[in-house]
Design a protein around this motif. Structure first.
Motif, mmCIF file in Angstrom:
data_model
loop_
_atom_site.group_PDB
_atom_site.id
_atom_site.type_symbol
_atom_site.label_atom_id
_atom_site.label_comp_id
_atom_site.label_asym_id
_atom_site.label_seq_id
_atom_site.Cartn_x
_atom_site.Cartn_y
_atom_site.Cartn_z
ATOM 1 N N THR A 268 -10.522 -3.909 -4.458
ATOM 2 C CA THR A 268 -10.627 -4.404 -3.092
ATOM 3 C C THR A 268 -9.274 -4.876 -2.594
ATOM 4 O OG1 THR A 268 -12.930 -5.057 -3.406
ATOM 5 C CG2 THR A 268 -11.752 -6.099 -1.608
ATOM 6 N N VAL A 269 -8.544 -5.593 -3.415
ATOM 7 C CA VAL A 269 -7.194 -6.026 -3.047
ATOM 8 C C VAL A 269 -6.334 -4.812 -2.737
ATOM 9 C CG1 VAL A 269 -5.088 -7.140 -3.888
ATOM 10 C CG2 VAL A 269 -7.314 -8.170 -4.383
ATOM 11 N N GLU A 270 -6.359 -3.833 -3.607
ATOM 12 C CA GLU A 270 -5.528 -2.643 -3.429
ATOM 13 C C GLU A 270 -5.892 -1.882 -2.158
ATOM 14 O OE1 GLU A 270 -6.071 -0.556 -7.080
ATOM 15 O OE2 GLU A 270 -4.640 -1.815 -8.178
ATOM 16 N N SER A 271 -7.177 -1.774 -1.863
ATOM 17 C CA SER A 271 -7.590 -1.016 -0.678
ATOM 18 C C SER A 271 -7.216 -1.749 0.608
ATOM 19 C CB SER A 271 -9.100 -0.738 -0.724
ATOM 20 O OG SER A 271 -9.842 -1.942 -0.697
ATOM 21 N N VAL A 272 -7.358 -3.076 0.609
ATOM 22 C CA VAL A 272 -6.995 -3.852 1.799
ATOM 23 C C VAL A 272 -5.488 -3.793 2.029
ATOM 24 C CG1 VAL A 272 -6.891 -6.185 2.764
ATOM 25 C CG2 VAL A 272 -8.988 -5.386 1.679
ATOM 26 N N VAL A 273 -4.721 -3.911 0.960
ATOM 27 C CA VAL A 273 -3.259 -3.840 1.083
ATOM 28 C C VAL A 273 -2.825 -2.446 1.530
ATOM 29 C CG1 VAL A 273 -1.090 -3.934 -0.200
ATOM 30 C CG2 VAL A 273 -2.830 -5.702 -0.556
ATOM 31 N N ALA A 274 -3.446 -1.422 0.976
ATOM 32 C CA ALA A 274 -3.101 -0.051 1.365
ATOM 33 C C ALA A 274 -3.349 0.174 2.860
ATOM 34 C CB ALA A 274 -3.911 0.953 0.542
ATOM 35 N N LEU A 275 -4.452 -0.348 3.366
ATOM 36 C CA LEU A 275 -4.760 -0.219 4.789
ATOM 37 C C LEU A 275 -3.696 -0.921 5.633
ATOM 38 C CD1 LEU A 275 -6.852 0.734 6.904
ATOM 39 C CD2 LEU A 275 -7.974 -1.489 6.643
ATOM 40 N N ALA A 276 -3.291 -2.109 5.186
ATOM 41 C CA ALA A 276 -2.286 -2.875 5.933
ATOM 42 C C ALA A 276 -0.929 -2.181 5.920
ATOM 43 C CB ALA A 276 -2.170 -4.280 5.346
ATOM 44 N N LEU A 277 -0.544 -1.640 4.772
ATOM 45 C CA LEU A 277 0.732 -0.928 4.684
ATOM 46 C C LEU A 277 0.734 0.324 5.551
ATOM 47 C CD1 LEU A 277 1.471 -1.235 0.853
ATOM 48 C CD2 LEU A 277 2.812 -2.257 2.705
ATOM 49 N N ALA B 151 0.261 -10.100 -1.897
ATOM 50 C CA ALA B 151 1.681 -9.899 -1.634
ATOM 51 C C ALA B 151 2.326 -9.051 -2.722
ATOM 52 C CB ALA B 151 2.380 -11.254 -1.524
ATOM 53 N N GLN B 152 2.008 -9.371 -3.970
ATOM 54 C CA GLN B 152 2.582 -8.619 -5.082
ATOM 55 C C GLN B 152 2.193 -7.152 -4.988
ATOM 56 O OE1 GLN B 152 3.627 -10.374 -8.430
ATOM 57 N NE2 GLN B 152 3.243 -8.759 -9.898
ATOM 58 N N ASN B 153 0.945 -6.898 -4.643
ATOM 59 C CA ASN B 153 0.476 -5.520 -4.529
ATOM 60 C C ASN B 153 1.202 -4.778 -3.413
ATOM 61 O OD1 ASN B 153 -1.618 -3.322 -3.575
ATOM 62 N ND2 ASN B 153 -2.197 -3.905 -5.655
ATOM 63 N N ALA B 154 1.532 -5.476 -2.329
ATOM 64 C CA ALA B 154 2.252 -4.849 -1.218
ATOM 65 C C ALA B 154 3.623 -4.356 -1.680
ATOM 66 C CB ALA B 154 2.406 -5.834 -0.067
ATOM 67 N N PHE B 155 4.341 -5.192 -2.409
ATOM 68 C CA PHE B 155 5.668 -4.791 -2.897
ATOM 69 C C PHE B 155 5.569 -3.663 -3.924
ATOM 70 C CE2 PHE B 155 6.723 -9.197 -1.515
ATOM 71 C CZ PHE B 155 7.729 -8.875 -0.620
ATOM 72 N N LEU B 156 4.673 -3.818 -4.895
ATOM 73 C CA LEU B 156 4.586 -2.832 -5.976
ATOM 74 C C LEU B 156 4.025 -1.493 -5.506
ATOM 75 C CD1 LEU B 156 3.401 -5.052 -8.986
ATOM 76 C CD2 LEU B 156 5.715 -4.338 -8.378
ATOM 77 N N SER B 157 3.267 -1.503 -4.423
ATOM 78 C CA SER B 157 2.752 -0.243 -3.875
ATOM 79 C C SER B 157 3.881 0.647 -3.380
ATOM 80 C CB SER B 157 1.778 -0.526 -2.721
ATOM 81 O OG SER B 157 0.606 -1.147 -3.194
ATOM 82 N N LEU B 158 4.999 0.032 -2.971
ATOM 83 C CA LEU B 158 6.132 0.793 -2.452
ATOM 84 C C LEU B 158 7.196 1.052 -3.515
ATOM 85 C CD1 LEU B 158 6.584 -0.669 1.134
ATOM 86 C CD2 LEU B 158 5.081 1.156 0.325
ATOM 87 N N ASP B 159 7.212 0.230 -4.546
ATOM 88 C CA ASP B 159 8.143 0.446 -5.659
ATOM 89 C C ASP B 159 7.609 -0.291 -6.872
ATOM 90 O OD1 ASP B 159 10.146 0.662 -7.511
ATOM 91 O OD2 ASP B 159 11.746 -0.119 -6.219
#
Length: 274
Positions: free
Chosen positions: A5-14, A51-59
């Motif tokens: 759920t965290v990953e999907s919400v962050v992916a949508l926001a990114l 927040a951590q997931n947002a950064f790591l999703s891009l690198d």
């Protein structure tokens, strides 16, 4: 937290923010840099995993050293975390990461503020379904980080009979009977609007809690006396920082307010390259 759920919400926001590409970040030399997130005001921190997931999703090679955990208090101008990684990824993830941290920390901070106000009473602070669409689980997690207690998560995990349900059913008794027959294993909460309705509910079996909606302080105190411990009572309706203590002192078991998830002001945070 539920990681998918965290990953999907962050992916949508990114995706919402970056779209076809971060044109401003593309102007940077994509070299390794060091950065910090700084807390600009005292706050209860929440949203680290988002927040951590947002950064790591891009690198996935970005390194983040957090200085505390969700639910901890930070003072003004303290460093929340230290980040090292490629400049473009950090810049592109910055706003999404800060949006989660600022919003969820705001919920946790406001929750803790109200919880502290009633800490010497027996009342517990509950959230409601008045959340930002798409952030229900995140905001309710933030409420817990602030010391509050989650109400039902949605329309599926508890039966809550409110004014229109009762009108449609014909009476409080009929509404309760129908709920117990169809959903015997779900918690049953009944909302009442006056002391007369409360007296109708108290003799009935199967009710887990009664929600006293928009009661005056005098009527809440009377409701506590009438219930005499038979059923837990929840107070709700236009309760804020100015009235919550008086409500808690009536002896109610729970106080629910949508203000901790919808009437919030983002916590001031900033990300700076070293």
């Amino acid at each position: 937290m539920n990681k998918p759920t965290v990953e999907s919400v962050v992916a949508l926001a990114l995706n919402e923010d970056i779209g076809t590409g971060d044109v401003s970040a593309s102007l940077l030399k994509d070299e390794k840099v060091a950065a910090q997130i700084i807390v600009r005001e005292s706050a209860i921190i929440c949203g680290i995993e988002y927040a951590q997931n947002a950064f790591l999703s891009l690198d996935k090679n970005i390194q983040i050293e957090w200085q505390l955990n969700d639910g901890d208090r930070m003072d003004k101008n303290q460093i929340l975390c230290m980040i090292s990684g490629t400049s473009r990824a950090i810049i592109s993830a910055e706003r999404v990461a800060l949006n989660f941290l600022q919003t969820l920390s705001a919920v946790a901070t406001k929750t803790r503020y109200l919880v502290d106000k009633i800490a010497h009473t027996n009342a517990q602070l509950l959230d409601t379904r008045k959340t930002i669409p798409g952030l229900r689980l995140a905001q309710k997690y933030a409420v817990k980080c602030g010391g509050g207690v989650n109400h039902r998560m949605g329309l599926y995990d508890a039966v809550m009979l409110k004014e229109n349900h009762i009108i449609a059913a014909g009476s409080i008794g009929c509404a309760i009977k129908s709920a117990m027959q169809k959903y015997p294993n779900l918690p049953l909460i009944v909302e009442v609007e006056n002391l007369t309705q409360l007296q109708q509910v108290l003799p009935l079996d199967g009710v887990e809690r009664v929600l006293c909606d928009n009661f005056s302080i005098v009527d809440l105190a009377q409701a506590v006396r009438l219930s005499n411990g038979k059923l837990p009572l929840e107070a709700s309706g236009n309760i804020d920082e100015n009235t919550i203590l008086a409500v808690a002192k009536t002896g109610v078991d729970y106080i629910s307010t949508g203000s901790i998830t919808k009437n919030i002001q983002a916590i001031d945070l900033s990300l700076r390259f070293n």
